[in-house]
Write a protein that holds these residues in place. Structure first.
Motif, mmCIF file in Angstrom:
data_model
loop_
_atom_site.group_PDB
_atom_site.id
_atom_site.type_symbol
_atom_site.label_atom_id
_atom_site.label_comp_id
_atom_site.label_asym_id
_atom_site.label_seq_id
_atom_site.Cartn_x
_atom_site.Cartn_y
_atom_site.Cartn_z
ATOM 1 N N SER A 1 -1.260 6.797 1.576
ATOM 2 C CA SER A 1 -2.558 6.115 1.472
ATOM 3 C C SER A 1 -2.594 4.993 2.496
ATOM 4 N N GLN B 1 -5.019 5.115 8.855
ATOM 5 C CA GLN B 1 -4.328 6.389 8.923
ATOM 6 C C GLN B 1 -4.114 6.788 10.384
ATOM 7 N N HIS C 1 -8.118 1.029 -1.393
ATOM 8 C CA HIS C 1 -6.986 1.961 -1.361
ATOM 9 C C HIS C 1 -7.549 3.364 -1.177
ATOM 10 N N ASN C 2 -7.294 3.968 0.023
ATOM 11 C CA ASN C 2 -7.837 5.289 0.341
ATOM 12 C C ASN C 2 -6.696 6.275 0.583
ATOM 13 N N PRO C 3 -6.838 7.501 0.069
ATOM 14 C CA PRO C 3 -5.815 8.520 0.359
ATOM 15 C C PRO C 3 -5.961 9.036 1.793
ATOM 16 N N CYS C 4 -4.838 9.472 2.349
ATOM 17 C CA CYS C 4 -4.844 9.996 3.713
ATOM 18 C C CYS C 4 -5.535 11.350 3.756
ATOM 19 N N CYS D 1 0.855 -1.180 0.000
ATOM 20 C CA CYS D 1 0.000 0.000 0.000
ATOM 21 C C CYS D 1 0.894 1.235 0.000
ATOM 22 N N LYS E 1 -2.660 13.248 1.900
ATOM 23 C CA LYS E 1 -1.735 12.271 1.323
ATOM 24 C C LYS E 1 -0.321 12.404 1.900
#
Length: 1097
Positions: free
Chosen positions: A255, A279, A263-266, A251, A291
């Motif tokens: 992210s 996160q 898959h998620n962005p910060c 990963c 991110k």
């Protein structure tokens, strides 16, 4: 088997164990789902979810099957099997990928999962490819070979087994797979060359690949579509290995992946490292943009740095206040001591007056001579030496003020009564006011004298109110003092011959130095003056010593009296960062008797300060080469005062007047003569004293070249002796200068004397009836000498031996050097019975004294300490900015530079603890001070730097890098490292000279770090053994372990591979810290041994 083969083997086993236990249970549970579904594929979505949960819940049974093997083979990188399993394959939070795959594969997941044989084949290809699972590295199997290549053999694809698979079977076989080849499910990876699926671990992102038409690569992976198969689509992930080989599966930074298919962005205010499953919130003062791969916590580093600077500034600025407060407290202590002395002296005065009145005139004179004199001795029948008055009383006077009339009446009625009053002790006017001898026959005369004393005390009562501390000290000096033991040193035929050279340093020296007299030793250069003093104090090494040295008429070792012997070296060895009073007070506390009250020690120090004329500079720093202090003459007097404050019975001085002007020399000699009045035996070496100074000595010892005695006797008889030989001193010529010029051969005696400078030693032997060596008999020719001359030594007519060869001479030199080293070691460890009858403070008490002194010195060196911290801070900034703690190496690179920098800077700073104070230690240890107390006090004070330096460095390095390991772990490792290298620096500082010690301090951490990180591809056991002994490896391993144990999930293979490559073990963290601490302790023990062994007495 070399190291690379071992790494490959371990990596293979890592993949086999980790992957196998993650699937050997999982897939068979999915087959239950299929059976429950009645043929598979027809179940609803909710049904698949239920079966997916039941499938995973039963996977916990794997621990009973694989825990033993994992602990045995992977114990170096997996400490807690359950925790690492949960970190990598605990999918309970989100089983969506299992549900989706079950739906996509229509319930036949079990038939598509890899068996133990296929996993082993993949693991072997992984090891053979150095971590890169390329198709040409996988051994061919019956599914994928040169003649058969199914679609499932392509990366990211898998096929269904042709027959039913029993995953519980222990057989390592590869089943045939040719049915229904499809792309790998999301959340799984399918390696190239085998036709099965393996689930991806947590922290990875394994979506379906998408074709990049420009490059022809299936993004985000690295494989391409097979050539000639236009209908072939991109599959799923094709590899899970270390971060360098399969970074596309991890990963990405910035992210987080709560599941292997999400898959998620910060978000803003959070940061996500590579391989994150969630996160993490940033600290309050940290800045985290969307991110963000890491949080910027430089502000916290600046706060820590500001706090440390504030603390150091307070210490630096308040050190003077602390020292000033301490001085005020010591001044009050001295005032209390003076008050106690006044009270004691008042009682003694009244008692003395009563005894005088009682014994009448018959015993008055002898009583006063014992009471008023400076020394309590029967050898002084008169009042010579009566010291200045002691004005006034305080508490003692007030106590008896109302009873004076009663006391007088009692004496008048009963002269023999024990009641009465006392006169003042030590009054210089007693001699004038006291009736003389036979005049004190009537009772009226007795009372007249007594009344006079009392009235004088009444008159001085007002002066007592304004009495200063200096006045009290002057009063105390006039009181009788403790009687010191006397030391008389006699020597007969004392001869010192240099080993291996047969060269005489002293020869046939006979004489005696007496208590209460000041003896001067003079002679030309090379006459053996300093050697003579060393022989008297038992410090002459590298020589054959013959003759006798008697102490108080007994043939005992002079070292048995070292606690009451003072030796003033030629060099002014005084602590420059202490004041004059602090130097003297420390010497007095450590060397005076332990049972002596503090008040008495104060008086001793004050008496020495006054006698040496140091009152005006008592609070001035002595000064060093870098910082100017007192003058050279004052420093010389302080050097002498260090020995005077210990109240010696024998005081040896080596050129105490060198560099002094005439007035300073006379002041110093007057102080020494006052010491001689107390029974001190004083002997000193001088060069060219003035005539006035020469006449102040009692005895004169004149030596010629070769250590031969020319004269030894009273000063007032020397000219008479030389005149008897026809050697007359010209007018206006200083006698000692004239005699020395004759012995040098610069001047020649008159021809009428009939002697030359070579005959003067023989003339002295004949004059006193001493035996003359045989080789000196030829000098008697031409002298009027008796015929029966006593002789000694070998026959001068003996046949001379041939000159030795070069090899023989070289051997003699080597032998001589070895014998000198042996003598030095024997001298350092020589013990003798203590005959001084003085018990000095023990090691623990001296440790407290040393601790106070070293702490005071460190406070005055605060600027140097601040520079050390500033340099360490800059190193932290540079390395924190340039040498980042990367995930690929688990911070090994950045921590390697950290170990080098901290070791180097800490060692160079620690060298100052002992390199600059060697001469001071040699002098203090030779005088009997505790070496253990000295060493422990230095080490104890250095613990402050040991604690602060890791904080200073980490305040920049850690907060610029923000590694995964905690600040506490990094601080503990650095603390142990600084403690270790400080002990090593002690050894270098004590054993080597300052220049080589600094060079070794720089080279040692660099060389040892290169050895610790050497890639031993050849598998040399010698190199591995040497590497295991390097403290840098222990520190680096502790750093990497503290960082690596924070990596889990998708990092599991990377962690095991890296630790196996470096040869580290997660369980060795405490072992590494312990080795660092033990090395520090052993180094300190070795340093203490070197300090005790390799020293100059």
């Amino acid at each position: 088997m070399n190291k690379r083969d071992k790494i490959k083997k371990h990596c293979s086993f890592v993949v086999v164990i980790v992957v196998f236990f993650s699937f050997n249970v999982g897939p068979q549970l999915v087959s239950c789902q299929k059976n429950a579904g009645g043929g598979g594929g027809g179940s609803s979505g909710a049904g698949f979810e239920i079966f997916a949960k039941e499938l995973y819940n039963s996977m916990s049974n794997y621990t009973n099957v694989f825990k033993g093997a994992i602990k045995k083979e992977l114990g170096y990188c997996i400490m807690d099997v359950d925790a690492d399993w949960d970190g990598a394959f605990n999918f309970t939070k989100d089983l969506t990928f299992l549900t989706m795959c079950a739906q996509q594969m229509k319930g036949d997941i079990t038939q598509r999962m890899c068996t133990a044989g296929e996993i082993e084949a993949y693991a072997r290809s992984f090891a053979g490819g150095s971590g890169k699972a390329k198709g040409n590295l996988l051994k061919p199997n019956h599914n994928c070979n040169l003649s058969a290549w199914l679609n499932g053999c392509e990366p990211g694809w898998g096929c269904k087994a042709n027959t039913k698979i029993d995953l519980n079977s222990k057989k390592k076989e590869i089943p045939s797979r040719s049915l229904d080849c499809q792309p790998c499910c999301e959340g799984f990876f399918c390696p190239r060359g085998i036709t099965c699926m393996i689930p991806c671990p947590l922290g990875s992102y394994c979506p379906r690949g998408e074709l990049n038409k420009t490059s022809g690569i299936c993004a985000p992976y690295r494989y391409q579509l097979p050539p000639g198969k236009d209908n072939h689509s991109c599959g799923g992930a094709d590899i899970w290995a270390d971060i360098a080989s399969s970074s596309e599966v991890f990963c990405s930074s910035g992210s987080y992946c709560p599941s292997t298919i999400i898959h998620n962005p910060c978000s803003r205010g959070y940061y996500c490292r590579t391989g994150s499953t969630a996160q993490e919130r940033c600290f309050r003062l940290a800045s985290c943009e969307p991110k963000s791969a890491n949080q910027n916590i430089t502000a916290y580093g600046l706060l820590v740095f500001a706090g440390l600077c504030f603390l150091l500034i307070i210490i630096y600025n308040c050190s003077d206040q602390v020292l000033a407060t301490r001085e005020r407290r010591q001044a009050k202590s001295r005032e209390r001591a003076a008050a106690s002395v006044r009270e004691t002296q008042a009682r003694e005065k009244w008692k003395s007056a009563k005894d005088i009145a009682k014994k009448h005139a018959s015993g008055l004179q002898s009583q006063l001579s014992r009471t008023f004199s400076r020394k309590k001795t029967s050898k002084m029948p008169d009042f010579k030496g009566v010291l200045p008055p002691m004005p006034g009383l305080s508490k003692g006077k007030k106590k008896d003020k109302n009873n004076l009339s009663k006391i007088i009446n009692d004496i008048e009625q009963d002269p023999d009564s024990q009641e009465g009053f006392n006169v003042q002790i030590g009054d210089k006017n007693v001699k004038k006011q006291a009736p003389r001898g036979k005049q004190l026959h009537t009772q009226s005369q007795i009372f007249k004298y007594a009344y006079g004393q009392i009235e004088k005390e009444k008159a001085l009562q007002e002066q007592n109110k304004n009495l200063t501390f200096s006045g009290v000290i002057s009063m105390a000096n006039d009181i009788d003092i403790r009687k010191r033991p006397t030391i008389e040193v006699a020597f007969k035929d004392l001869t010192l011959t240099l080993k291996g050279k047969n060269k005489h340093l002293l020869r046939c020296v006979t004489g005696k130095i007496y208590p209460g007299r000041v003896s001067a030793v003079m002679g030309p250069s090379g006459a053996g003056k300093t050697t003579f003093l060393s022989a008297l104090t038992g410090k002459a090494t590298g020589c054959h010593t013959t003759g006798q040295v008697l102490v108080n008429g007994q043939e005992s070792s002079i070292r048995s009296f070292k606690r009451i012997i003072g030796f003033v070296p030629q060099d002014d060895i005084v602590h420059g960062n202490l004041t004059v009073e602090e130097n003297l007070w420390f010497s007095a506390r450590c060397r005076l008797s332990a049972d002596l009250p503090k008040e008495e020690k104060v008086l001793v120090v004050e008496r020495v300060i006054e006698s040496l004329g140091l009152q005006a500079i008592r609070d001035s720093l002595v000064g060093t080469v870098e910082k100017r202090g007192i003058s050279g003459g004052q420093r010389k007097r302080v050097n002498v005062g260090l020995e005077m404050v210990m109240e010696p019975s024998l005081l040896i001085l080596d050129e105490p007047t060198s560099g002094l002007d005439s007035s300073s020399s006379q002041l110093l000699l007057r102080a020494l003569r006052r010491e001689a009045l107390e029974g001190v035996n004083i002997c000193m070496v001088l060069h060219q004293p003035s005539y006035t100074l020469f006449k102040m000595f009692d005895d004169f010892i004149l030596l010629a070249k070769g250590g031969l005695t020319v004269y030894h006797g009273p000063v007032n008889k020397v000219e008479e002796y030389f005149s008897s030989m026809g050697v007359f001193v010209p007018d206006r010529v200083n006698p000692p200068d004239y005699y020395i010029d004759i012995l040098e051969g610069i001047l020649k005696p008159s021809a009428s004397s009939g002697v030359n400078h070579k005959q003067l030693p023989v003339r002295w032997m004949l004059h006193n009836g001493y035996p003359v060596p045989m080789d000196m008999l030829h000098t008697i020719e031409g002298m009027s000498a008796p015929t029966n001359v006593p002789t000694q030594g070998p026959n001068p007519n003996a046949k001379l031996t041939a000159a030795p060869s070069f090899a023989g001479e070289l051997w003699q030199d080597v032998k001589c050097n070895v014998e000198m080293k042996r003598d030095n070691l024997q001298l350092n460890f020589l013990t003798s019975n203590d005959l001084s009858n003085r018990t000095t403070p023990g090691s623990f008490t001296q440790y407290k004294y040393f601790l106070g002194r070293v702490g005071k010195q460190r406070l005055r060196e605060a600027r140097t300490q601040a520079v050390d911290f500033l340099i360490l801070l800059l190193a932290g900034v540079c390395l924190g900015t340039l040498a980042k703690v990367s995930d690929e190496s688990f911070g090994a690179t950045g921590y390697t530079y950290t170990v080098i920098a901290v070791s180097l800077l800490s060692k160079i700073a620690a060298l100052r603890s002992f390199s600059l104070d060697k001469l001071h230690y040699w002098r203090e240890s030779a005088s009997g001070m505790s070496s253990l107390a000295y060493f422990l006090s230095k080490d104890t004070v250095d613990h402050f730097s040991t604690i602060i330096k890791p904080l200073v460095y980490l305040s920049m390095f850690y907060f610029f890098n923000n590694p995964r390991s905690s600040f506490t772990d990094n601080y503990i490792v650095l603390l142990c490292l600084v403690y270790c290298v400080t002990g090593i620096a002690y050894v270098l500082a004590i054993f080597l000279q300052p220049g080589p010690a600094q060079l070794w301090s720089v080279l040692l951490p660099v060389v040892l770090t290169l050895l610790a990180t050497y890639d031993n591809e050849e598998g040399s056991k010698y190199v591995e053994f040497m590497s295991d002994l390097c403290y840098t490896k222990w520190a680096l391993e502790a750093f990497v372990i503290s960082n690596a144990k924070r990596y889990s999930g998708v990092w599991l293979i990377s962690r095991c591979g890296a630790l196996n490559k470096y040869g580290y073990d997660l369980k060795h963290w405490y072992q590494c810290l312990g080795l660092l601490v033990v090395t520090g302790i052993i180094s300190r023990m070795l340093a203490f041994f070197c300090m005790m062994t390799f020293q100059k007495k």
